[in-house]
Design an enzyme around this catalytic site. Structure first.
Site, mmCIF file in Angstrom:
data_model
loop_
_atom_site.group_PDB
_atom_site.id
_atom_site.type_symbol
_atom_site.label_atom_id
_atom_site.label_comp_id
_atom_site.label_asym_id
_atom_site.label_seq_id
_atom_site.Cartn_x
_atom_site.Cartn_y
_atom_site.Cartn_z
ATOM 1 N NE ARG A 186 -9.824 7.402 -2.633
ATOM 2 C CZ ARG A 186 -11.126 7.583 -2.595
ATOM 3 N NH1 ARG A 186 -11.724 8.328 -3.513
ATOM 4 N NH2 ARG A 186 -11.863 7.016 -1.675
ATOM 5 N NE ARG B 85 -4.194 -1.640 0.502
ATOM 6 C CZ ARG B 85 -5.217 -1.741 1.343
ATOM 7 N NH1 ARG B 85 -5.432 -0.819 2.226
ATOM 8 N NH2 ARG B 85 -6.032 -2.744 1.241
ATOM 9 N NE ARG C 59 -7.002 5.103 2.975
ATOM 10 C CZ ARG C 59 -7.697 4.286 3.730
ATOM 11 N NH1 ARG C 59 -8.840 4.670 4.233
ATOM 12 N NH2 ARG C 59 -7.242 3.084 4.004
ATOM 13 C CE1 TYR D 290 -12.916 -7.085 2.176
ATOM 14 C CE2 TYR D 290 -11.188 -8.554 1.417
ATOM 15 C CZ TYR D 290 -11.607 -7.496 2.208
ATOM 16 O OH TYR D 290 -10.718 -6.867 3.030
ATOM 17 C CG ASP E 164 -8.913 -2.899 -3.969
ATOM 18 O OD1 ASP E 164 -8.349 -2.198 -3.121
ATOM 19 O OD2 ASP E 164 -9.633 -3.873 -3.672
HETATM 20 C C1 LIG Z 1 -7.799 -6.883 1.322
HETATM 21 C C2 LIG Z 1 -7.276 -6.003 0.213
HETATM 22 C C3 LIG Z 1 -8.007 -5.012 -0.487
HETATM 23 N N1 LIG Z 1 -7.154 -4.448 -1.409
HETATM 24 C C4 LIG Z 1 -5.920 -5.020 -1.323
HETATM 25 C C5 LIG Z 1 -5.989 -6.030 -0.339
HETATM 26 C C6 LIG Z 1 -4.869 -6.977 0.014
HETATM 27 C C7 LIG Z 1 -3.917 -6.362 0.956
HETATM 28 C C8 LIG Z 1 -4.425 -6.257 2.357
HETATM 29 O O1 LIG Z 1 -4.666 -7.289 2.977
HETATM 30 O O2 LIG Z 1 -4.534 -5.119 2.822
HETATM 31 C C9 LIG Z 1 -4.738 -4.768 -2.125
HETATM 32 C C10 LIG Z 1 -4.452 -3.396 -2.551
HETATM 33 N N2 LIG Z 1 -5.231 -2.266 -2.430
HETATM 34 C C11 LIG Z 1 -4.590 -1.197 -2.969
HETATM 35 C C12 LIG Z 1 -3.388 -1.659 -3.536
HETATM 36 C C13 LIG Z 1 -2.565 -0.750 -4.420
HETATM 37 C C14 LIG Z 1 -1.189 -0.817 -4.522
HETATM 38 C C15 LIG Z 1 -0.398 -0.493 -3.280
HETATM 39 O O3 LIG Z 1 -0.128 -1.402 -2.502
HETATM 40 O O4 LIG Z 1 0.075 0.674 -3.173
HETATM 41 C C16 LIG Z 1 -3.267 -3.021 -3.235
HETATM 42 C C17 LIG Z 1 -2.130 -3.977 -3.527
HETATM 43 C C18 LIG Z 1 -5.062 0.187 -3.001
HETATM 44 C C19 LIG Z 1 -6.058 0.610 -2.012
HETATM 45 N N3 LIG Z 1 -7.196 -0.041 -1.664
HETATM 46 C C20 LIG Z 1 -7.913 0.705 -0.779
HETATM 47 C C21 LIG Z 1 -7.227 1.936 -0.537
HETATM 48 C C22 LIG Z 1 -7.716 3.089 0.324
HETATM 49 C C23 LIG Z 1 -9.074 3.503 -0.050
HETATM 50 C C24 LIG Z 1 -9.254 4.919 -0.445
HETATM 51 O O5 LIG Z 1 -8.412 5.531 -1.123
HETATM 52 O O6 LIG Z 1 -10.344 5.428 -0.137
HETATM 53 C C25 LIG Z 1 -6.064 1.874 -1.317
HETATM 54 C C26 LIG Z 1 -5.028 2.932 -1.458
HETATM 55 C C27 LIG Z 1 -9.223 0.357 -0.198
HETATM 56 C C28 LIG Z 1 -9.423 -1.038 0.224
HETATM 57 N N4 LIG Z 1 -9.292 -2.139 -0.556
HETATM 58 C C29 LIG Z 1 -9.533 -3.260 0.194
HETATM 59 C C30 LIG Z 1 -9.870 -2.844 1.497
HETATM 60 C C31 LIG Z 1 -10.193 -3.771 2.641
HETATM 61 C C32 LIG Z 1 -9.843 -1.462 1.508
HETATM 62 C C33 LIG Z 1 -10.268 -0.548 2.624
HETATM 63 C C34 LIG Z 1 -9.427 -0.678 3.817
HETATM 64 C C35 LIG Z 1 -8.373 0.357 3.810
HETATM 65 O O7 LIG Z 1 -8.755 1.499 3.591
HETATM 66 O O8 LIG Z 1 -7.207 0.033 4.064
HETATM 67 C C36 LIG Z 1 -9.429 -4.631 -0.314
#
Ligand SMILES: Cc1c2[nH]c(c1CCC(=O)O)Cc1[nH]c(c(CCC(=O)O)c1C)Cc1[nH]c(c(CCC(=O)O)c1C)Cc1[nH]c(c(C)c1CCC(=O)O)C2
Length: 377
Positions: free
Chosen positions: A43, A30, A34, A159, A81
């Site tokens: 965003r 990640r 954020r 999910y 994602d």
């Molecule tokens: C479970 C999972 C998800 N997404 C992802 C996983 C596996 C990794 C983990 O276990 O955390 C993987 C993911 N999500 C994102 C990336 C992008 C690349 C990176 O790593 O920089 C990657 C590799 C962007 C993201 N995916 C998300 C954000 C933040 C949301 C936003 O910008 O509003 C980002 C930058 C949102 C997201 N997406 C997901 C969730 C549960 C959430 C919300 C929880 C949170 O906010 O951390 C599903």
């Protein structure tokens, strides 16, 4: 094929394939997220999935941490994602600010499987990810390799049934235990899409890939072996087979099964080059199980980045000393970086990884190369 600029930093690729490195490479799960003000600004203007679906935006966001920490990160990861796969299967997924992902119509009963698309053409449904990868790979100008990724079948199934985050996963587990045949049908369906999706990402320019089994640790070892591991193995085997059939080179594959410390032995034999560890795993334990068969990645507690510079520096030194810095090790956090982290604390983390890694190597510190040979039997 696309012609891409030559790669100037291949540390991660070397570490993942067991070749020596002059220091342990580093990237952060990640890393485009954020905690970065420039991401939050993006965003304010664009919805989460709009960024994922617009190659120019996904490229720009992917490059944010690479530019900010110029020369300190050894890989980029494409901004996307894991939930784009349920979308490709026909489900609606939205990202609610402050709440995370939401499926307005999650899978409730096995008959809901009928609602999923029978056949998914990833080039049609997820071509925007491939375009983003190709565009990012060019924009990177060979500075660092680019990761592609997918969510693992069990994590995506969870999910799709829970409809969002959950603490107990009780609905998804009800499926596993009450409807095992339908669960396997769903897991297989996700696996089929995952294979095509990963192969497509590699063809588009991904130089290394990671599979996220974020809910692995919610399963008992027996259930992990039944509902997760077979599909993880299938993905590794089929992706490699497909690439070879298409006359392409293999790329290193990483598995991150969060919480599945009990599976380190079986994951070492599952077709992945690297195992990513969360912070609950002791490096010495992981090394004693894997015996140099795979590269290890991880595993600092992301919250340590809130602990102040001295704590960060001390923990990085401890971690690098425990894992070794010149072979089969990639530095990362044990899970994604938290939105509350100060980007300057992240810089301290990265700078320390560089300086201590070089220092340990210069002082003749060597990971026990003999480990693999001595313990091979
Ligand atoms: C479970 C999972 C998800 N997404 C992802 C996983 C596996 C990794 C983990 O276990 O955390 C993987 C993911 N999500 C994102 C990336 C992008 C690349 C990176 O790593 O920089 C990657 C590799 C962007 C993201 N995916 C998300 C954000 C933040 C949301 C936003 O910008 O509003 C980002 C930058 C949102 C997201 N997406 C997901 C969730 C549960 C959430 C919300 C929880 C949170 O906010 O951390 C599903």
């Amino acid at each position: 094929m696309n012609a891409f600029p030559p790669l100037k930093n291949d540390l991660i690729l070397r570490a993942a394939t067991g070749q020596p490195t002059e220091r342990a490479p580093v990237w952060i799960m990640r890393q485009a997220g954020r905690y970065l003000p420039e991401f939050r600004k993006e965003r304010e203007e664009h919805d989460f999935f709009t960024i994922c679906r617009t190659p120019e935006l996904a490229t720009r966001v992917t490059l944010q941490p690479i530019n900010r920490y110029d020369g300190l990160l050894d890989a980029a990861i494409i901004f996307s994602d894991i939930l784009v796969v349920p979308q490709a299967l026909g489900m609606v997924v939205e990202m609610l600010p402050g709440k995370g992902p939401n499926f307005p119509e999650p899978l409730v009963l096995p008959e809901d499987l009928m609602k999923l698309k029978e056949v998914v053409d990833v080039y049609e449904e997820l071509g925007y990810v491939f375009d983003a990868i190709t565009m990012t790979r060019k924009a990177l100008e060979g500075r660092v390799p680019l990761f592609g990724f997918i969510g693992a079948p069990w994590t995506l199934m969870a999910y799709m049934i829970e409809g969002g985050g959950s603490t107990s996963l009780s609905k998804a587990k009800t499926w596993l235990f009450k409807y095992p045949a339908d669960s396997h049908k769903l897991l297989q369906k996700i696996t089929d899409v995952a294979v095509d999706f990963l192969v497509g990402q590699i063809k588009a320019g991904a130089q290394i890939v990671q599979v996220f089994e974020s809910w692995g640790g919610e399963l008992s070892p027996h259930d992990f072996n039944t509902f997760s591991l077979p599909y993880l193995k299938q993905i590794a085997q089929r992706v490699k087979k497909q690439l070879l059939q298409d006359g392409l080179s293999l790329v290193p594959m990483t598995i991150f099964a969060k919480g599945s410390w009990y599976a380190i032995e079986s994951l070492s034999e599952s077709g992945y080059d690297t195992i990513s560890l969360d912070w609950t795993v002791d490096p010495a334990y992981a090394k004693s199980i894997t015996k140099g068969r795979v590269t290890l990645q991880g595993n600092m507690d992301p919250s340590m980045l809130n602990g102040g510079d001295d704590a960060i520096r001390a923990t990085v030194r401890q971690m690098l000393t425990a894992f070794g810095t010149n072979q089969r090790y990639i530095v990362n956090l044990g899970h994604g970086i938290l939105p509350t982290i100060d980007p300057e604390a992240t810089r301290v983390f990265l700078e320390t990884v560089h300086s201590v890694g070089l220092e340990l190597n210069k002082n003749g510190y060597k990971v026990e190369e003999s480990i693999c040979k001595n313990n091979a039997g």
